[in-house]
Write a protein that holds these residues in place. Structure first.
Motif, short mmCIF file in Angstrom:
data_model
loop_
_atom_site.label_atom_id
_atom_site.label_comp_id
_atom_site.label_asym_id
_atom_site.label_seq_id
_atom_site.Cartn_x
_atom_site.Cartn_y
_atom_site.Cartn_z
N VAL A 1 -6.94 -63.59 -38.26
CA VAL A 1 -6.65 -62.69 -37.14
C VAL A 1 -5.15 -62.61 -36.89
O VAL A 1 -4.46 -63.63 -36.84
N GLN A 2 -4.66 -61.40 -36.76
CA GLN A 2 -3.30 -61.15 -36.30
C GLN A 2 -3.37 -60.31 -35.04
O GLN A 2 -4.14 -59.34 -34.98
N ARG A 3 -2.60 -60.70 -34.03
CA ARG A 3 -2.59 -59.92 -32.80
C ARG A 3 -1.16 -59.62 -32.40
O ARG A 3 -0.25 -60.42 -32.68
N GLU B 1 -3.94 -61.12 -23.74
CA GLU B 1 -5.16 -61.73 -24.27
C GLU B 1 -6.19 -60.72 -24.75
O GLU B 1 -7.04 -61.00 -25.55
N GLY B 2 -6.18 -59.51 -24.20
CA GLY B 2 -7.17 -58.52 -24.60
C GLY B 2 -8.04 -58.13 -23.42
O GLY B 2 -7.80 -58.57 -22.30
N LEU C 1 -8.42 -55.88 -26.87
CA LEU C 1 -7.49 -55.02 -27.60
C LEU C 1 -8.25 -54.09 -28.54
O LEU C 1 -9.36 -54.41 -28.98
N CYS D 1 -9.02 -53.01 -32.14
CA CYS D 1 -9.01 -53.87 -33.33
C CYS D 1 -9.30 -53.07 -34.59
O CYS D 1 -10.15 -52.17 -34.58
N VAL E 1 -0.68 -53.91 -36.47
CA VAL E 1 -0.22 -54.82 -35.42
C VAL E 1 0.94 -54.19 -34.65
O VAL E 1 1.00 -54.24 -33.42
N ALA F 1 -5.05 -55.48 -32.79
CA ALA F 1 -5.34 -56.75 -33.46
C ALA F 1 -5.96 -56.41 -34.81
O ALA F 1 -6.69 -55.41 -34.94
N ALA G 1 -15.53 -61.44 -31.99
CA ALA G 1 -14.32 -60.78 -31.50
C ALA G 1 -14.57 -60.15 -30.14
O ALA G 1 -13.71 -60.22 -29.24
N LEU H 1 -11.29 -60.79 -27.29
CA LEU H 1 -10.18 -60.25 -28.09
C LEU H 1 -10.33 -58.75 -28.30
O LEU H 1 -9.36 -58.00 -28.16
N ALA H 2 -11.54 -58.30 -28.64
CA ALA H 2 -11.74 -56.92 -29.08
C ALA H 2 -12.40 -56.06 -28.02
O ALA H 2 -13.36 -56.48 -27.36
#
Length: 654
Positions: A418-420, A426-427, A429, A431, A455, A460, A499, A504-505
């Protein structure tokens, strides 16, 4: 006061370089990563180690470069509109062999030119200049100083009279002999021995199943063949041949696949680099992962190299054959070791954390390696601490580091990278699930301009090493059979669930993307998981599996028969279950497709069939066709494709 001419030239050069840097620095970071010059790990001639070849994109197209290390001179060897990446040196360093296809179709002939420059008077002067890549169908990266380029198309054929084909390996000997591997739809795989003074090459091997040239022994007496005559294209066996006159003799066989319920693979890693030495370094899978062994092809004796290292282990000989250079891959990262054959001592060689994409032991005992990480762009280093080969001009900007995620999946624990964005919080986000090709490949902690671009644009990026990926043991790679595509998507779905569940997603802003096999999984995922994805980006994909099988190169037909369990006529239900075309009616997300019109791996006709169904059903889609094969070697084209993808996402993502 008069300024010396040397100073004038120096000031002019400095001004030019400053102007280039100014233009480069004004570009967005994602574009600079593609445009920055790259260099591959240099290959050097065994008996002339100061003579090397490397691949670079310095002129905007990936081409072959020659490098005389003693003189410090470099020149571009090939100059073709769609680029060149496949070349090798004769052991004495006198000749360069390079493969000439048509606009990326991978079908062609070997040509050659002298290391020092053009062979014929109409070929250009070859001059001096300033100071190679595995992208999946447009989702790869864009390496170096230009010289007086040889007019590559005028180079003579290396083996006159040998008809064009797909390449199936090449080995060059010290007495001027060569073993040329060829693959065609009509003949399957054939291997030909070229001998100085002989009028025609001698056919020494032929089989319908896939095979290739393994190596040629130091004295040219023995020829190694990697073959899959047993019908399993994922697990090769080895044969050693000796040619006396026109008689072909089998000297030795090593087969871990035939007759086994669970076939194991073997791969030739090279004969010992010493005169009269019959030993071969071999990769095997007998303990569930890739490991090296030394096989004495004269006596049949085997010495397995058992190392206390998790993950896959491969090796190559040091030039004096007293030690092995060990490359250890584990959990998407790699490191190097030296293994002493006499004592069994294993010592780690200093390399930064990240991925070694190739390494070579030099005669002085040093090791050169190509290294990068997700954060830092690639560089050719030496264990002496020196940078071996620096790309000229402005360098690629860094990206963000990768994080490891481990997710429980239906077939075991799935590893995702994972790259953010650094400043995105924090999200949740948007993706991009960037799915790797292969399928027998894996994503690693290595630099990739495509994911870094997403990115930069606030996404992400999640990369999944699904079942079928290499680097996690034989069982993980071999799990792909019969439910092809559907198995990988189960693992991707498990990571998607993580995710979204982790915060995150954003579930409404998920993009499924990939090239080659990753493009195939994108189309299949959009059709079988229609509520999971907001958009799809598929580069050079398999879209209509049946038509793809009939149109693709012969070696890939063999792989598909192994994966699916037969031909489309033998197991039609399996092909239908694994074909994106079967699910096109249920497609809900807009999809962008890019395709090379000369692609022999994911041919254009089957993509056109899929697009015709999208049009008939009124599905939201765009198709971009370009004049190349399985992805482009032209930097400008790669940038154009990413721009089109970025624009598509911007227009269609709410």
């Amino acid at each position: 006061m008069m300024v010396p001419m040397t100073s004038q030239r120096s000031e002019t050069t400095q001004q030019q370089e400053e102007a280039v840097h100014a233009v480069f620095d004004a570009l967005p970071a994602w574009e600079r990563r593609f445009r920055a010059a790259r260099v591959s790990l240099p290959e050097w001639a065994e008996d002339a180690p100061d003579r090397s070849l490397f691949v670079s994109n310095a002129t905007g197209t990936y081409e072959i470069y020659a490098w005389d290390r003693a003189q410090g001179a470099q020149r571009r060897v090939t100059d073709r509109p769609n680029g060149t990446t496949e070349a090798t040196l004769t052991p004495d360093g006198e000749w360069i062999w390079w493969f000439d296809d048509t606009d990326g179709d991978e079908f062609g002939v070997w040509r050659r030119q002298p290391f020092t420059g053009a062979e014929s008077s109409d070929g250009g002067d070859g001059g001096d200049g300033g100071d190679r890549g595995h992208g999946d169908g447009g989702h790869g990266d864009g390496g170096h100083g230009d010289g007086g380029a040889h007019a590559a198309q005028s180079d003579p054929e290396a083996v006159p009279g040998l008809a064009p084909s797909y390449p199936a390996g090449l080995a060059l000997g010290r007495r001027g002999e060569a073993v040329v591997g060829r693959s065609t739809d009509e003949d399957g795989t054939t291997l030909h021995l070229v001998r100085p003074g002989s009028a025609e090459p001698l056919e020494i091997y032929r089989h319908r199943e896939s095979a290739g040239v393994g190596d040629l022994s130091h004295d040219g007496a023995l020829i190694a063949v990697d073959h899959t005559e047993h019908g399993d294209a994922m697990h090769s066996a080895l044969r050693v041949l000796r040619v006396e006159g026109d008689a072909i003799h089998t000297v030795a066989e090593l087969d871990d696949a035939t007759g086994r319920e669970e076939p194991l693979g073997l791969s030739c890693l090279g004969f010992a680099p010493l005169p009269g030495d019959n030993r071969m370094l071999v990769a095997h899978q007998r303990r569930g992962r890739w490991e090296p062994l030394i096989w004495d092809t004269a006596t049949g004796a085997e010495q397995e190299i058992v190392l206390d290292l998790p993950g896959d282990v491969t090796a190559e000989w040091y030039p004096d054959a007293t030690a092995l250079l060990i490359e250890h891959s584990f959990r998407a990262r790699s490191e190097l070791y030296r293994y002493e054959l006499a004592s069994g001592e294993l010592s780690r060689l200093e390399t930064p954390t990240g991925t070694v994409s190739g390494a070579s032991a030099r005669p002085d005992g040093s090791v050169e390696f190509l290294w990068s990480s997700a954060e830092q762009p690639p560089v050719v280093r030496s264990t002496t601490g020196a940078v071996v080969l620096a790309a000229p001009g402005p360098q690629a900007p860094a990206s963000v580091p990768v994080e490891d995620v481990w997710v429980d999946g239906p077939g075991g624990t799935v590893h995702a990278l994972v790259q953010r964005p650094a400043d995105a919080g924090e999200g949740p986000l948007p993706c991009v699930f960037e799915i790797h090709g292969g399928p027998t490949w894996h994503d690693s902690d290595s630099f990739a301009a495509g994911p870094a671009a997403w990115v930069d644009h606030g996404f992400a990026v999640i990369r999944v090493n699904y079942r079928g990926s290499t680097g996690y043991g034989r069982a993980w790679t071999d799990a792909l059979r019969h439910r092809v595509g559907l198995i990988e998507l189960e693992d991707i779905a498990a990571v998607r669930e993580w995710a979204v569940g982790s915060g995150l997603a954003d579930p409404k802003r998920l993009v499924l993307a990939g090239g080659s096999w990753g493009g195939y999984l994108t189309l299949l995922g959009l059709g079988t998981q229609p509520d999971a994805w907001a958009l799809g980006l598929a580069a050079v994909p398999v879209a209509d599996y049946v038509t793809a099988y009939h149109d693709e190169m012969e070696a890939l037909k063999a792989m598909d028969r192994t994966l699916v369990g037969g031909t489309p006529e033998e197991v039609p239900d399996r092909y239908a279950a694994s074909s994106p075309l079967s699910y096109v009616e249920g497609l809900g997300a807009p999809v962008y497709i890019s395709a090379g019109v000369n692609d022999p791996r994911c041919p254009i006709r089957q993509i056109d069939n899929y697009v015709a169904e999208l049009e008939r059903l009124g599905k939201v889609h765009e198709i971009y066709r370009y004049d190349a094969g399985h992805g482009s070697l032209v930097v400008e084209e790669r940038i154009k494709q990413l721009r089109l993808e970025l624009d598509f996402v911007k227009r269609h993502m709410s």
